[in-house]
Design an enzyme around this catalytic site. Structure first.
Site, PDB file in Angstrom:
ATOM      1  N   ASP A 195      -8.243  -5.539  -6.326  1.00 23.78           N
ATOM      2  CA  ASP A 195      -8.030  -4.324  -5.541  1.00 23.78           C
ATOM      3  C   ASP A 195      -8.291  -3.092  -6.392  1.00 23.78           C
ATOM      4  O   ASP A 195      -7.719  -2.947  -7.477  1.00 23.78           O
ATOM      5  CB  ASP A 195      -6.591  -4.298  -5.026  1.00 23.78           C
ATOM      6  CG  ASP A 195      -6.230  -2.981  -4.367  1.00 23.78           C
ATOM      7  OD1 ASP A 195      -7.117  -2.364  -3.757  1.00 23.78           O
ATOM      8  OD2 ASP A 195      -5.055  -2.579  -4.457  1.00 23.78           O
ATOM      9  N   HIS A 242      -6.511  -5.756  -1.658  1.00 24.88           N
ATOM     10  CA  HIS A 242      -5.469  -4.733  -1.508  1.00 24.88           C
ATOM     11  C   HIS A 242      -4.250  -5.263  -0.752  1.00 24.88           C
ATOM     12  O   HIS A 242      -3.120  -4.921  -1.080  1.00 24.88           O
ATOM     13  CB  HIS A 242      -6.053  -3.518  -0.785  1.00 24.88           C
ATOM     14  CG  HIS A 242      -5.103  -2.374  -0.676  1.00 24.88           C
ATOM     15  ND1 HIS A 242      -4.441  -1.850  -1.766  1.00 24.88           N
ATOM     16  CD2 HIS A 242      -4.678  -1.655   0.398  1.00 24.88           C
ATOM     17  CE1 HIS A 242      -3.673  -0.851  -1.377  1.00 24.88           C
ATOM     18  NE2 HIS A 242      -3.788  -0.719  -0.060  1.00 24.88           N
ATOM     19  N   SER A 245       0.829  -1.204   0.000  1.00 28.42           N
ATOM     20  CA  SER A 245       0.000   0.000   0.000  1.00 28.42           C
ATOM     21  C   SER A 245       0.870   1.263   0.000  1.00 28.42           C
ATOM     22  O   SER A 245       1.752   1.407  -0.840  1.00 28.42           O
ATOM     23  CB  SER A 245      -0.945  -0.034   1.201  1.00 28.42           C
ATOM     24  OG  SER A 245      -1.931   0.953   1.109  1.00 28.42           O
TER      25      SER A 245
END
Length: 494
Positions: free
Chosen positions: A415, A471, A194
């Site tokens: 994601d 994600h 991320s």
């Protein structure tokens, strides 16, 4: 920000690398502060997990910054294979402001929540059979300051940004290696997901620069691992609309109109471009009830007022509150993934857990939160304690392609926070040679995703999608992601 004089960088001679490493390890061990050494604790058991830990877990604090004003907390898990020879990984959690404990519990750590035997008041743990510590030793770091159990001694020390956080993490790593000299020769990899995709390449570059400048101790850096990494803020965000179209969330007509009227720019839109603004309103209507971190999972509004009050501002521990959370009318477990995260709040804010992890008394009155929003903004939303001063880390990747370096970049293909389309786009901008073109990779004879391999002399990059992943891909596909990592670390094709 420079370290204190007792920790100034020392020259390193490339003509006697091994003896230099040993010398500097001993030298730094002699001069390093007793505060650092005394902040190491071996954790033999954890509340919620029956019996002693079947792996080696160490926790501790290491001070960085002016006068060690920033105290970074870490969890270190030795490889469950061969820690003497297996790689060492420093893992950077995203956010910014998310705790390393979230990665430990929900993604790649050696233990996780045992939902079948847990209540909200008493979470139980179980061993994760797909922990990445099967393949390497991992330092899980609470960074930047304000994340997890990391804290600052002064209000000013909480003020940070991408570049300062990079340097603090780099100094943390050097101090940690000095304090753990037996790992100086292990291959080192930086891992992140991320928002960590912004700072991780910066840290890797700093390590290579430090080695070349002769800073001690020499760090045996070999490469980096990035999962669904934010890299080019503009490009990654703009890839969400074409991704939504490709995944069947937008019709051809809606997408074509938005692409035409917005000219491919869906974020920084000209306020006078009324056609584009209208199209994006239609797009937002189509996507507003889609869970962005995994588009196939249910969308749930878990941030109701009760949870906000308990978990973001006031919760210390269930031992200190008489509120029956589960029976409150506003609180409903909805069968959503976000509900799983609530167990971590109860567990981490327990006095017994904090004692087991050796959390410092200075943190006693501070609530642990999985992702600390106050790192990014203050209560009045006027003062940012963390400034995102790097909008793209592509140039750091471009710097690294001239090094002897390996990279694994993987993306959960469901994601929409950082879609794989945006990741592929910046990888293609590096103009690397394609070694292996797009093809499936397999686990248990099933397609686990798709992969490509690129190179530039001594640099090589493997890109992989994780089929059905979100994600944080290992959270959704743990078996596949462990297999991917182990093959890549062994330098085998996926």
């Amino acid at each position: 920000m420079e370290p204190r004089s007792r920790s100034h960088l020392q020259p390193w001679s490339p003509f006697n690398k091994f003896s230099s490493r040993v010398f500097f390890a001993v030298f730094f061990l002699l001069i390093i502060s007793s505060e650092v050494i005394e902040s190491r604790f071996l954790v033999k058991s954890l509340p919620g997990l029956l019996g002693d830990l079947p792996f080696t877990l160490e926790t501790g604090y290491i001070g960085v910054g002016e006068s060690d004003d920033v105290q970074l907390f870490y969890y270190f898990v030795e490889s469950e294979g061969n820690p003497e020879d297996d790689p060492l990984m420093l893992w950077i959690t995203g956010g910014p402001g998310c705790s390393a404990l979230s990665v430990l519990l929900y993604e790649i750590g050696p233990f996780t929540i045992d939902y079948a035997n847990s209540t909200f008041e008493k979470p139980m743990l179980k061993i994760n059979p797909h922990s990445w510590t099967k393949a390497c030793s991992i330092i899980f770091l609470d960074q930047p300051v304000g994340s997890g159990f990391s804290y600052a001694k002064t209000p000013e020390a909480y003020i940070t940004n991408d570049t300062l956080s990079t340097m603090q993490t780099y100094h943390f790593l050097r101090k940690w290696l000095v304090d753990h000299p037996k790992f100086l020769n292990n291959p080192l990899y930086l891992g992140a997901d991320s928002y960590g995709g912004i700072v991780a390449p910066m840290i890797v570059q700093q390590i290579y620069n430090g080695n070349e400048a002769g800073e001690g101790p020499y760090i045996n850096i070999k490469g980096y691992v990035l999962g669904n990494p934010l890299t080019n803020t503009s490009g990654d965000n703009n890839s969400k609309v074409p991704f939504a179209h490709r995944m069947g969330l937008l019709s051809d007509a809606i997408y074509k109109s938005a692409k035409k009227n917005c000219h491919g720019e869906y974020i920084d839109v000209d306020p006078n471009n009324t056609l584009c603004i209208h199209d994006l309103q239609v797009v937002d209507k189509c996507l507003e009830r889609i869970r962005k971190s995994h588009i196939l999972e249910p969308f749930c509004d878990t941030l109701n007022s009760l949870k906000s009050d308990l978990f973001r501002r006031g919760l210390r521990s269930l031992e200190e509150t008489t509120v029956d959370i589960l029976s409150a009318p506003q609180f409903q477990i909805q069968g959503c993934r976000d509900d799983n995260y609530l167990y971590s709040y109860t567990w981490a804010n327990s006095r017994h857990v904090r004692e087991a992890l050796h959390i410092r008394e200075e943190f006693k009155q501070i609530e642990w939160v999985r992702c600390n929003e106050s790192v990014r903004s203050s209560d009045d939303d006027e003062t940012l304690s963390y400034t995102k001063n790097v909008q793209s880390s592509v140039e750091y990747h471009r710097y690294l392609i001239d090094k002897n370096c390996r990279a694994l970049v993987y993306s959960g293909d469901h994601d929409m926070v950082v879609p794989y389309l945006g990741t592929l786009k910046w990888i293609e901008s590096l103009n690397l040679l394609i070694v292996n073109d797009w093809r499936p990779w397999f686990v248990d004879e099933q397609v686990a995703g798709y992969t490509m391999k690129y190179s530039n002399h001594d640099y090589n990059l493997t890109f992989a999608t994780v089929k059905g992943g979100g994600h944080t891909a290992p959270e959704y596909k743990p078996k596949e992601c462990l297999s991917m990592l182990m093959r890549w670390l062994a330098d085998d094709d996926l």
